[in-house]
Design an enzyme around this catalytic site. Structure first.
Site, PDB file in Angstrom:
ATOM      1  N   LYS A  29       8.575  29.483 -18.000  1.00  0.00           N
ATOM      2  CA  LYS A  29       8.563  30.457 -19.097  1.00  0.00           C
ATOM      3  C   LYS A  29       9.727  30.198 -20.070  1.00  0.00           C
ATOM      4  CE  LYS A  29       5.299  33.311 -17.213  1.00  0.00           C
ATOM      5  NZ  LYS A  29       4.895  32.423 -16.101  1.00  0.00           N
TER       6      LYS A  29
HETATM    7  C1  LIG Z   1       3.739  31.976 -15.520  1.00  0.00           C
HETATM    8  C2  LIG Z   1       3.726  30.934 -14.470  1.00  0.00           C
HETATM    9  C3  LIG Z   1       2.579  30.178 -14.177  1.00  0.00           C
HETATM   10  C4  LIG Z   1       1.251  30.413 -14.864  1.00  0.00           C
HETATM   11  O1  LIG Z   1       1.263  29.993 -16.193  1.00  0.00           O
HETATM   12  P1  LIG Z   1       0.126  30.498 -17.190  1.00  0.00           P
HETATM   13  O2  LIG Z   1       0.521  30.009 -18.521  1.00  0.00           O
HETATM   14  O3  LIG Z   1       0.166  32.005 -17.091  1.00  0.00           O
HETATM   15  O4  LIG Z   1      -1.167  29.947 -16.715  1.00  0.00           O
HETATM   16  C5  LIG Z   1       2.657  29.188 -13.206  1.00  0.00           C
HETATM   17  N1  LIG Z   1       3.798  28.970 -12.523  1.00  0.00           N
HETATM   18  C6  LIG Z   1       4.916  29.688 -12.775  1.00  0.00           C
HETATM   19  C7  LIG Z   1       6.133  29.410 -11.965  1.00  0.00           C
HETATM   20  C8  LIG Z   1       4.932  30.682 -13.752  1.00  0.00           C
HETATM   21  O5  LIG Z   1       6.051  31.391 -13.968  1.00  0.00           O
END
Ligand SMILES: *Cc1c(COP(=O)(O)O)cnc(C)c1O
Length: 507
Positions: A123
């Site tokens: 993120k």
């Molecule tokens: C948010 C997240 C995901 C999923 O990503 P999306 O864009 O929502 O599909 C996968 N792994 C981690 C560690 C995340 O924080």
């Protein structure tokens, strides 16, 4: 400028409209400020321009330079100076490696490590630049108010947003989390957040109540007016904002160029990309990268036991009516993948009516089924999932075979990649696996996958030190910091007190 040239510049502009009603066209900065369209739809670009720089140039570019080449094509109302300023403020020493998103080869796959930012998860890739895109957008649209980010979090997004917005002038951020509903490490990460413009509040309630409370405040006209008079306006840092989606395209372009630079692939050789998926944002960015000219063969969508997307790719039916399963890859525990709407819109031939109908079925019945014609358009995707046992097995085996330790989310992707190879016999295509979190973020699950008997009785921080030893990786700053950090936020409130606490912080 001559008339001719002027027209050309105009044609390159990208505008954004809702997936549910194409009438309103916004510039990128307006779409970033707005987040979600008024009709509940998501903003989509009216075209996905092809990269206009050669691979031989890209291969020598830094992450920041690559980011500019990608983002300038989609955020066309930003000047070069504005965009470069945002990029340089985002991708700086907050990341613990100059490469920003390094590639690591293990067991024949290329792990794209997206976890070198402040909260050691992917993120950060978008949330470190979103605050700068937002305040630049505000300036461009003559908004004088400070932007106040209001968020409810079940753990991870809250901290990544706090870290992104902390200290960014012209912004304030208020995060609500369920007081007894996040992990001790997640709570500690949030309540030790520095920055005068940050505020973290625990609520006596669960995540849904926190979320509902935040939504209520967004819709509260009286509150809006009161804060407007004090020079504030609300915004959200939601994962559907194009200000988060566009920066995520960058690392797919960057990793392709690096594979080429390192002679792993020949020019224009196709690669596969595997993405551990929840809200469908990360894999959608890979799909956009493909549409912008990156030679990607298969987009491999990996799910955990909440396998709505696997079922969708297999049957054409999206059905959220099922049990919600808590897994060890919690950031993928999602039954409504919001960003999928952007793909549905596209495979429906950019048809807002068809898309609206599906989304309304999803709201009312919890499901919808796409047409055979639309399914044809999904050929680029492959979906599969792993069980909890399989995920743990993947972590253990990769560690034992190579010494490389991956987190639970990345392990779901690695497990699905194995299934893909078995099922399709496609073992030659070079493959990038999006590695979305550091194993230090999910230390207990990771260590217990490797050796439950040995590690079960250790405390969280003892496990951190053990992991550092066995993986031969330094403990990341994000973890070191919270070991002895001072608690700076200790407010707790009831759900109906949320607006009061917001007003109090903004007085
Ligand atoms: C948010 C997240 C995901 C999923 O990503 P999306 O864009 O929502 O599909 C996968 N792994 C981690 C560690 C995340 O924080």
């Amino acid at each position: 400028m001559k008339k001719e040239e002027l027209r050309e510049v105009k044609n390159m502009s990208v505008y954004y409209s809702s997936t549910r009603n194409g009438a309103e066209k916004l510039t990128a900065s307006q779409a970033i400020l707005k987040g979600l369209a008024d009709d509940g739809g998501l903003f989509v670009p009216d075209k996905l321009p092809k990269l206009d720089v050669s691979l031989d140039k890209l291969k020598d570019m830094s992450y920041q330079e690559t980011a500019y080449e990608v983002m300038k094509l989609l955020l066309t109302d930003f000047t070069e100076e504005e965009l470069k300023n945002c990029i340089n403020k985002a991708y700086d020493s907050k990341f613990d490696t100059e490469e920003i998103a390094p590639l690591v080869e293990a067991d024949g796959a290329y792990y794209l490590e997206l976890f070198h930012g402040s909260t050691i998860a992917f993120k950060d890739m978008a949330l470190s630049i979103l605050p700068h895109l937002l305040i630049t957008s505000a300036k461009k649209n003559n908004i004088k108010n400070d932007i106040v980010i209001l968020t409810a979090t079940s753990g991870d997004t809250g901290k990544a947003a706090l870290a992104g917005f902390s200290g960014v002038e012209g912004t304030k951020i208020i995060v609500f989390y369920p007081k007894n509903g996040v992990s001790p490490i997640q709570e500690k990460q949030m309540v030790t957040q520095k920055g005068d413009n940050t505020c973290v509040i625990g609520i006596n309630g669960n995540f849904d109540q926190a979320q509902t409370g935040v939504k209520k405040m967004f819709a509260d006209e009286a509150l809006k007016k009161e804060l407007e008079e004090k020079g504030y306006q609300f915004s959200s840092a939601n994962s559907i904002n194009i200000g988060r989606l566009v920066p995520q395209i960058v690392y797919y372009v960057y990793s392709y160029a690096k594979l080429y630079a390192n002679n792993v692939i020949k020019k224009d050789e196709k690669i596969n990309v595997v993405v551990p998926t929840g809200n469908f944002g990360n894999i959608l960015a890979a799909y956009y990268a493909k549409n912008m000219g990156i030679p990607i063969a298969k987009l491999i969508c990996a799910s955990n036991e909440n396998k709505v997307l696997f079922d969708f790719f297999k049957s054409g039916k999206y059905d959220k009516n099922r049990e919600f399963i808590l897994t060890n890859s919690p950031s993928m525990d999602i039954l409504i993948s919001s960003n999928l709407e952007r793909l549905i819109y596209r495979i429906a031939g950019n048809n807002t009516e068809v898309n609206s109908k599906f989304m309304s079925d999803l709201r009312t019945k919890g499901s919808y089924e796409i047409t055979d014609g639309m399914r044809e358009e999904l050929k680029d995707f492959y979906g599969n999932y792993t069980s909890e046992e399989e995920t743990a097995e993947v972590i253990k085996k990769l560690y034992e075979d190579t010494g490389y330790v991956i987190d639970t989310h990345t392990a779901v992707a690695a497990g699905v990649f194995e299934k893909y190879k078995k099922e399709t016999n496609d073992t030659e295509t070079k493959t990038v696996i999006a590695s979305t979190a550091s194993p230090f973020k999910f230390t207990r699950s990771v260590m217990e996958a490797i050796d439950k008997d040995k590690y079960e009785s250790l405390t969280d921080f003892e496990l951190v030190d053990e992991l550092s030893k066995i993986a031969n990786v330094r403990v990341p700053n994000a973890i070191e910091e919270i070991r002895n950090a001072e608690i700076l936020h200790d407010k707790v409130c009831d759900v109906d007190q949320m607006p009061e606490f917001v007003k109090d912080f903004l007085k």
